[in-house]
Design a protein around this motif. Structure first.
Motif, mmCIF file in Angstrom:
data_model
loop_
_atom_site.group_PDB
_atom_site.id
_atom_site.type_symbol
_atom_site.label_atom_id
_atom_site.label_comp_id
_atom_site.label_asym_id
_atom_site.label_seq_id
_atom_site.Cartn_x
_atom_site.Cartn_y
_atom_site.Cartn_z
ATOM 1 N N GLU A 1 0.825 -1.207 0.000
ATOM 2 C CA GLU A 1 0.000 0.000 0.000
ATOM 3 C C GLU A 1 0.858 1.255 0.000
ATOM 4 O OE1 GLU A 1 -2.418 -0.817 3.442
ATOM 5 O OE2 GLU A 1 -4.099 -1.422 2.187
ATOM 6 N N ALA A 2 1.931 1.254 0.821
ATOM 7 C CA ALA A 2 2.824 2.409 0.858
ATOM 8 C C ALA A 2 3.603 2.537 -0.445
ATOM 9 C CB ALA A 2 3.783 2.293 2.043
ATOM 10 N N ALA A 3 4.050 1.402 -1.014
ATOM 11 C CA ALA A 3 4.813 1.443 -2.261
ATOM 12 C C ALA A 3 3.961 1.945 -3.419
ATOM 13 C CB ALA A 3 5.369 0.058 -2.571
ATOM 14 N N ALA A 4 2.665 1.638 -3.402
ATOM 15 C CA ALA A 4 1.778 2.074 -4.485
ATOM 16 C C ALA A 4 1.658 3.590 -4.533
ATOM 17 C CB ALA A 4 0.405 1.430 -4.323
ATOM 18 N N LEU A 5 1.863 4.247 -3.402
ATOM 19 C CA LEU A 5 1.734 5.707 -3.356
ATOM 20 C C LEU A 5 2.914 6.406 -4.031
ATOM 21 C CD1 LEU A 5 0.480 6.130 0.332
ATOM 22 C CD2 LEU A 5 -0.892 6.267 -1.758
ATOM 23 N N VAL A 6 4.035 5.691 -4.203
ATOM 24 C CA VAL A 6 5.219 6.312 -4.809
ATOM 25 C C VAL A 6 4.914 6.742 -6.236
ATOM 26 C CG1 VAL A 6 7.620 5.941 -5.499
ATOM 27 C CG2 VAL A 6 6.778 5.016 -3.318
ATOM 28 N N ALA A 7 4.176 5.901 -6.980
ATOM 29 C CA ALA A 7 3.825 6.242 -8.362
ATOM 30 C C ALA A 7 2.958 7.491 -8.438
ATOM 31 C CB ALA A 7 3.110 5.056 -9.021
ATOM 32 N N LYS A 8 2.271 7.810 -7.331
ATOM 33 C CA LYS A 8 1.423 8.996 -7.291
ATOM 34 C C LYS A 8 2.164 10.212 -6.745
ATOM 35 C CE LYS A 8 -2.647 6.069 -6.491
ATOM 36 N NZ LYS A 8 -3.777 5.778 -5.580
ATOM 37 N N GLY A 9 3.468 10.044 -6.507
ATOM 38 C CA GLY A 9 4.272 11.165 -6.048
ATOM 39 C C GLY A 9 4.394 11.288 -4.548
ATOM 40 N N THR A 10 3.818 10.341 -3.785
ATOM 41 C CA THR A 10 3.896 10.374 -2.323
ATOM 42 C C THR A 10 4.917 9.336 -1.864
ATOM 43 O OG1 THR A 10 1.581 11.034 -2.197
ATOM 44 C CG2 THR A 10 2.587 10.196 -0.174
ATOM 45 N N THR A 11 6.089 9.774 -1.462
ATOM 46 C CA THR A 11 7.172 8.848 -1.129
ATOM 47 C C THR A 11 7.365 8.626 0.367
ATOM 48 O OG1 THR A 11 8.748 10.689 -1.169
ATOM 49 C CG2 THR A 11 8.426 9.451 -3.236
ATOM 50 N N GLU A 12 6.804 9.514 1.211
ATOM 51 C CA GLU A 12 7.096 9.447 2.643
ATOM 52 C C GLU A 12 6.641 8.153 3.310
ATOM 53 O OE1 GLU A 12 5.771 11.967 1.103
ATOM 54 O OE2 GLU A 12 7.185 13.633 1.332
ATOM 55 N N PRO A 13 5.395 7.660 3.062
ATOM 56 C CA PRO A 13 4.989 6.421 3.754
ATOM 57 C C PRO A 13 5.912 5.247 3.468
ATOM 58 C CG PRO A 13 3.073 7.540 2.843
ATOM 59 C CD PRO A 13 4.268 8.248 2.307
ATOM 60 N N PHE A 14 6.336 5.065 2.201
ATOM 61 C CA PHE A 14 7.219 3.957 1.871
ATOM 62 C C PHE A 14 8.593 4.167 2.507
ATOM 63 C CE2 PHE A 14 9.588 1.512 -1.658
ATOM 64 C CZ PHE A 14 9.538 0.331 -0.931
ATOM 65 N N ALA A 15 9.063 5.419 2.525
ATOM 66 C CA ALA A 15 10.358 5.702 3.149
ATOM 67 C C ALA A 15 10.321 5.371 4.633
ATOM 68 C CB ALA A 15 10.734 7.166 2.935
ATOM 69 N N ARG A 16 9.238 5.770 5.313
ATOM 70 C CA ARG A 16 9.114 5.458 6.743
ATOM 71 C C ARG A 16 9.057 3.950 6.975
ATOM 72 N NH1 ARG A 16 5.453 9.967 6.758
ATOM 73 N NH2 ARG A 16 3.666 8.522 6.763
#
Length: 820
Positions: free
Chosen positions: A144-159
């Motif tokens: 779920e966090a990795a899927a947000l990276v494609a949308k430009g949101t990197t913080e959840p996956f980084a955390r």
């Protein structure tokens, strides 16, 4: 990233050849960066993982990870790295001491000057790597966090990557410093970042009509209040400071034979230790035993009343979780507690709580509280954890220096609030030697297996075996953990499954609780009603009881001291110093009796072992009831009486179902008379059963059961005297029972002051409620009012009959017959 056995150790893990490596460097100083840089330059990664791929260094920081790692299109191997600083080894143990702190630096986190010095010392630091993972694997583990990276949101996956790296490093550290250090990090952040928990908070916001933003911040505040921020430094120093408090008071006697098997289980499952609760020092005693055997520190669940300064902040840093005594209707707090419990279990952190809900006031186990077990069961049902192993633990003290305050509470005195002054008094009270404290571990119970066996509807079809320990419905979870209300019949089945699980835990504790010397001495002296006994008379009373204990092979302390005059005299003198026993020396020889006003304290010691003698006491009363019957069907009368007594005592003791109870009673009778089966003719007990009973050398009914039935009689008589239309105020009613009980004592209608106890009156009131004797009749039905009054009167009369039979048993006891 998964568990790894640590970098720069003999263990080397080879991984498939990656195209590149990213070293996530967890460094807090320039010295640590230099040490890690040198290690990397000297081929540390190549030696550790067998790869010569190019290495990029990156700070273990969510911002750096978000900017330079999560968006990469290749698939690098991600390796967390840090420097682990170690205390000096003393007597084979690396543990921080107050002497270390005198140098104004923490050996586990030395300042920069100390780091420069330690770099040159052997065995004071190691470069540590956590289990690596490919970036693609990290994406798979956090979809779920990795899927947000494609949308430009990197913080959840980084955390998520940072948390995984920290966990991998912490696990690697434990292979070097030992399992007794298992410190959770970033707990609140991980829970609040959970999409499932966010959805649950949104559902709660809808239910209570609040904004999601407000509910989120309430949850964040509750988590920060709950989460135990463990510190290795504080744990080491706190253990060093607190150990003398109990080490100088008690000699700890622990049976460690099963702990190796428990450690093996702990590698796969979290352990939940569920001890009996007799003293505030229980957690220190158990914690010391587990630390000696290299178990990680438990997350100890405690009441918020103990979170006062300075104990609260210190205890939280050693793993204590302070929970509010009452949640009320705070759905957010309930959700946070449930989620935190599930998190700790899922991460395999061991836990500990006292499922009686507080220290026993009578010396025996209290009825269990189900709230925390409900949270545990919810985590198992929701598959948040594969399984949880529940460990019953018995902690039994030969003497307790805090009994005076407990006894005062039982006769209506107010409990002193915990605080700094209370702590000072408590520490001061523990300065006197109090003999042994016995720590015993029962057989671990699989929560998943036991919930299935007890009819959990999510795991197996429900059983038809009824509950034989009737309890009020436990409060707690009424949801599946996903926000969906359960059907009433499902909730009821789950409630009963948790009740039965709690019953098994209590039985497991009782099964390993040893009989102590003080339990037997007070058993003897409380059974002779105000008389003093010589040393020889005490030994005569105890001799057949010791034989009975050996015949049943019951767990016991150092009872050999009771078999000779010298050892017995030492035990009695120690009880005299504790002001439980009084000694008169002015006659021909010393005589011993219970100190005036100390009957509740004496009963506390006796009751620690009283469960071992309850069936024998019930057998005696059943025999007397059968012999009193007019008909020839004595055997049936005796069995009926045994089951009635079992039902009257179901809120005091833990009885098995009827069939197993019948087997236990038969075994008890065969201990008394091995030829019993051949004596029973035409449904009678046999002509010599009374002789067999008296020739056994002791009677237990008056020693074991009289105080419980006397307390029930006080409650029953006060109920019979009440207007059936008046609603009961339980607190005022208990106070009334204390006052009237004292009067009945003065009138010699009660046998001993130990019967005047708020704890016993509370249990008796639960029994009366179970029999339907509490609810007032509020309509105009004269017949219903008369019926309730009649049933209350019958209840009291039944207890008077039992009281008379107990007096008959007392008269048959050799210690009373020989001195009448």
């Amino acid at each position: 990233m998964i568990e790894h056995h640590g970098g720069s150790t003999a263990h080397i893990q080879r991984v498939s050849a990656p195209g590149s490596v990213v070293a996530l460097v967890d460094a807090a100083s320039a010295v640590e960066r230099e040490v890690i840089g040198s290690w990397l330059a000297e081929g540390g990664i190549a030696a550790e993982f067998g790869t010569t791929a190019p290495i990029t260094q990156l700070d273990l920081d969510a911002g750096a990870v978000a900017g330079r790692l999560v968006g990469r299109t290749d698939d690098p191997l991600v390796v967390p790295v840090r420097v682990l600083w170690l205390p000096a080894e003393r007597d084979g143990v690396r543990r921080i001491t107050f002497a270390d702190m005198a140098l104004l630096t923490n050996p586990r986190k030395p300042n920069r000057l100390a780091q420069r010095k330690l770099v040159g010392e052997p065995n004071r630091h190691v470069v540590l790597t956590g289990q690596p993972a490919l970036l693609s694997e990290l994406r798979t583990n956090n979809p779920e966090a990795a899927a947000l990276v494609a949308k430009g949101t990197t913080e959840p996956f980084a955390r998520a990557i940072v948390r995984a790296a920290v966990v991998a490093l912490e696990r690697a550290e434990r292979t070097i410093i030992g399992d007794r250090y298992k410190v959770p990090r970033l707990v609140a952040e991980e829970i609040l970042d959970s999409p499932a928990f966010e959805r649950r908070l949104e559902l709660i916001a809808d239910q209570i009509g609040a904004s999601p933003h407000e509910v989120y911040h309430r949850a964040e505040k509750a988590l920060n209040e709950l989460v135990a921020a463990q510190s290795r430094l504080v744990s080491d120093l706190f253990t060093q400071a607190m150990r003398p408090i109990h080490a100088s008071t008690w000699k700890v006697d622990s049976d460690d034979s099963g702990l190796a098997a428990l450690r093996d289980l702990n590698r796969r499952y979290p352990l939940v230790f569920l001890p009996s609760h007799r003293s505030y020092v229980d957690a220190f005693v158990l914690g010391d035993v587990l630390a000696r055997n290299d178990f990680p520190p438990n997350h100890v669940i405690g009441g918020a009343n103990l979170s006062f300064w300075p104990m609260g902040p210190i205890a939280r840093r050693t793993g204590t979780v302070f929970i509010r005594r009452s949640f009320g209707d705070d759905e957010v707090y309930k959700a946070v507690v449930e989620e935190y419990f599930a998190y700790l279990l899922a991460k395999r952190f061991n836990m500990e709580w006292y499922f009686e809900g507080g220290r026993t006031r009578t010396g025996k186990l209290r009825p269990p509280r189900y709230g925390l077990l409900n949270y545990l069961a919810a985590a198992v049902r929701a598959d948040r954890v594969e399984d949880v192993m529940l460990v019953p633990v018995s902690i039994t003290y030969e003497r307790l220096n805090e009994l005076g305050a407990i006894a005062t509470e039982q006769v209506g005195g107010k409990k002193r609030p915990e605080g700094l002054a209370w702590l000072a008094r408590y520490v001061r009270s523990q300065q006197h030697s109090a003999g042994h404290v016995y720590v015993r571990f029962g057989a671990p119970l699989s929560a998943r297996d036991r919930l299935a066996a007890h009819g959990d509807p999510l795991t197996t079809p429900p059983l038809t075996i009824p509950l034989h320990r009737t309890e009020p419905a436990p409060t707690g979870l009424t949801e599946t953990g996903h926000g969906e209300p359960e059907k009433p019949e499902v909730a009821e089945l789950e409630r009963k499954a948790v009740q039965r699980l709690a019953f098994e835990i209590a039985v497991g504790i009782n099964a390993v609780t040893p009989i102590t010397v003080n339990a037997l001495v007070t058993l003897a002296l409380l059974g002779v009603h105000e008389r003093a006994l010589t040393l020889g008379e005490v030994r005569t009373v105890l001799a057949p009881v010791l034989g009975y204990i050996e015949k049943r092979d019951l767990p016991r302390g150092e009872l050999t001291a009771l078999r000779d005059d010298q050892g017995l005299a030492v035990v009695l003198e120690q009880l005299s110093l504790a002001k439980v026993v009084t000694v008169y020396r002015g006659g021909l020889e010393p005589v011993y009796s219970i100190e005036a006003g100390a009957h509740l304290e004496a009963a506390f010691y006796r009751n620690s072992a009283v469960h071992w003698f309850v069936n024998r006491a019930i057998l005696e009363l059943s025999i007397l009831a059968a012999l009193d019957s007019d008909g020839a069907d004595q055997l049936s009368t005796g069995w009926d009486e045994a089951f009635r007594l079992r039902d009257l005592l179901k809120f005091e003791f833990f009885f098995p179902e009827r069939a197993e109870f019948a087997e236990q009673m038969t075994a008890e009778m065969l201990l008394l008379d091995p030829e019993w089966h051949s004596h029973t003719r035409e449904n009678t007990l046999g002509s010599d059963v009374m002789a067999v009973l008296t020739d056994s050398g002791f009677m237990m009914a008056h020693r074991v059961l009289r105080s419980f039935f006397d307390a029930q009689l006080v409650v029953a008589e006060r109920l019979a005297a009440r207007d059936p239309e008046v609603e009961l105020d339980r607190k005022q009613f208990i106070a009334e029972c204390v006052s009237v009980g004292k009067q009945m004592m003065l009138q010699q209608r009660l046998h001993s002051p130990e019967s005047v106890s708020t704890e016993l009156f509370t249990s008796a009131l639960k029994l009366a409620g179970n029999y339907g004797l509490l609810e007032p009749v509020s309509d105009d039905s004269a017949k219903r009012r008369a019926d309730l009054t009649e049933r209350r009167v019958e209840f009291a009369e039944r207890l008077r009959t039992i009281g008379a039979r107990i007096s008959q048993a007392a008269a048959l006891d050799p210690s009373n017959r020989e001195n009448r």
